[in-house]
Design a protein around this motif. Structure first.
Motif, PDB file in Angstrom:
ATOM      1  N   CYS A   1       0.838  -1.194   0.000  1.00  0.00           N
ATOM      2  CA  CYS A   1       0.000   0.000   0.000  1.00  0.00           C
ATOM      3  C   CYS A   1       0.881   1.254   0.000  1.00  0.00           C
ATOM      4  CB  CYS A   1      -0.927   0.005   1.214  1.00  0.00           C
ATOM      5  SG  CYS A   1      -0.087   0.391   2.726  1.00  0.00           S
ATOM      6  N   GLU A   2       0.242   2.356  -0.231  1.00  0.00           N
ATOM      7  CA  GLU A   2       0.921   3.659  -0.188  1.00  0.00           C
ATOM      8  C   GLU A   2       1.578   3.826   1.188  1.00  0.00           C
ATOM      9  OE1 GLU A   2       0.836   7.954  -1.595  1.00  0.00           O
ATOM     10  OE2 GLU A   2      -0.039   6.225  -2.595  1.00  0.00           O
ATOM     11  N   ALA A   3       2.858   4.155   1.198  1.00  0.00           N
ATOM     12  CA  ALA A   3       3.569   4.238   2.486  1.00  0.00           C
ATOM     13  C   ALA A   3       3.339   5.602   3.122  1.00  0.00           C
ATOM     14  CB  ALA A   3       5.046   3.954   2.270  1.00  0.00           C
ATOM     15  N   ASP A   4       2.077   5.921   3.395  1.00  0.00           N
ATOM     16  CA  ASP A   4       1.739   7.188   4.047  1.00  0.00           C
ATOM     17  C   ASP A   4       1.649   6.966   5.558  1.00  0.00           C
ATOM     18  OD1 ASP A   4      -0.486   5.657   4.299  1.00  0.00           O
ATOM     19  OD2 ASP A   4      -1.783   6.931   3.069  1.00  0.00           O
ATOM     20  N   GLU A   5       1.223   7.994   6.289  1.00  0.00           N
ATOM     21  CA  GLU A   5       1.177   7.874   7.756  1.00  0.00           C
ATOM     22  C   GLU A   5       0.332   6.674   8.180  1.00  0.00           C
ATOM     23  OE1 GLU A   5       0.559  11.437   9.960  1.00  0.00           O
ATOM     24  OE2 GLU A   5      -0.063  10.363  11.763  1.00  0.00           O
TER      25      GLU A   5
END
Ligand code: AFP
Length: 334
Positions: free
Chosen positions: A145-149
């Motif tokens: 997945c998107e490595a966001d917060e």
């Protein structure tokens, strides 16, 4: 007698126990290499112009020291290009740091407090680096997945590795990949971390506590009761005298507890309503290490490693160390 270097220790965990893969091994070795560079910068101190304030504040509104900024840069530069990380997060940066597009990405997330206890730097007291490794969650198509917060907000129990370095009279690295906690001493001539403290065990009982007593008037009743009973010594309900230590560098206080037992407490209080320490890159990695050494870690009511994080820089109450004492404090909260 042959010496076990960090590299050999990790290769054995990869080959014999299949506890880690090659990417995680490289990641841990890279963090350890960055810790050596930070250790050198800390040791040089004023000779390299490294002491004092950087003249900036971090996301927590705390004044950054030059060495906070430098340590953060060292860790970022060391870990960006290895191809094993999806993103990094640090006490010194408000949002996660993405991997630059010209480098490959990998499956891990790295969190760190680049220089814990940094208000102690200018007075020449031990400081250190704390780190935690998580897996980047997978999405439906099997990719990452998107490595966001959001990707970072996993309970501490999902950590695949955690460790800390303490830059004291010797530079030590304490590491867990889930089969105990192990201590390595930096051999400066060889430039290698050598396994000197295998399978650290924290004694279950202790007569030593660590807490910032200047906050006493603001504590909650269970914490006040516990410390009052310790202070009463042989004439009180505990029937024994207690000693107190407070370095104000969590790395040094936790290292002492790993070495000879003790209880470390930074509870929530009237001023620090959620606690003072950060869950994701202080409490979680330290709790993993302490539990792997036979100790316990709680926020008073819940096991720290079970908490579902709500923010990257979330604060939390911390009580950790010798099992029987931590359980007593948790009991007083019930
Ligand atoms: P700094 O990194 O700002 O020096 O904070 C260190 C720390 O997070 C932890 O290492 C100490 O246990 C704790 O704060 C000390 O807090 P007090 O200064 O309130 O005692």
């Amino acid at each position: 007698m042959s010496r076990i270097t960090l590299t050999r220790f990790l290769i054995e965990r990869q080959r014999n126990k299949q506890l880690i893969n090659a990417d995680l091994r490289l990641l841990i070795e890279t963090v350890a290499r960055a810790c050596k560079a930070i250790s050198n910068a800390v040791t040089k101190g004023a000779l390299a112009g490294n002491l004092g304030s950087a003249g900036t504040d971090n996301v927590q509104g705390e004044v950054q020291k030059k060495l906070d900024v430098l340590s953060n840069e060292i860790l970022l530069e060391a870990n960006e290009w290895g191809g094993n990380l999806a993103a990094l997060a640090s006490e010194e940066m408000e949002t996660p740091h993405p991997i630059p597009t010209h480098f490959p990405k990998g499956e891990y997330l790295l969190l760190f407090d680049p220089l814990d206890g940094s208000s102690n730097i200018d007075v020449n007291v031990s400081v250190g680096t704390i780190f935690s490794v998580l897996r980047c969650p997978k999405v439906a198509d099997g990719g990452y997945c998107e490595a966001d917060e959001q990707a970072f907000l996993q309970p501490g129990s999902t950590q695949v590795a955690a460790g800390f370095a303490v830059y004291g009279p010797t530079t030590m690295l304490v590491l867990t990949v889930g089969d105990g906690s192990h201590g390595f001493t930096l051999d400066r001539e060889m430039g290698s971390f050598i396994l000197t403290h295998p399978d650290i065990r924290i004694p279950e009982d202790t007569q030593e506590f660590a807490i910032n007593m200047s906050n006493m008037r603001r504590w909650e009743p269970p914490v006040k009761r516990y410390i009052d009973e310790c202070l009463a010594g042989t004439s009180g309900v505990r029937g024994k005298d207690f000693n107190m230590r407070w370095v104000a560098s969590m790395v040094a206080d936790v290292y002492r507890i790993l070495t000879r037992g003790g209880i470390f407490m930074y509870p929530r209080d009237e001023k620090n309503k959620s606690g003072r320490l950060r869950l994701m890159y202080e409490a979680n990695p330290m709790s993993f290490i302490v539990e792997q050494a036979g100790g316990a870690a709680t926020n008073g009511s819940d096991r720290l490693l079970d908490l579902k994080p709500e923010g990257l820089h979330q604060r939390v109450a911390v009580v950790l160390g010798s099992k029987n004492e931590v359980e007593r404090v948790a009991g007083y909260h019930k």
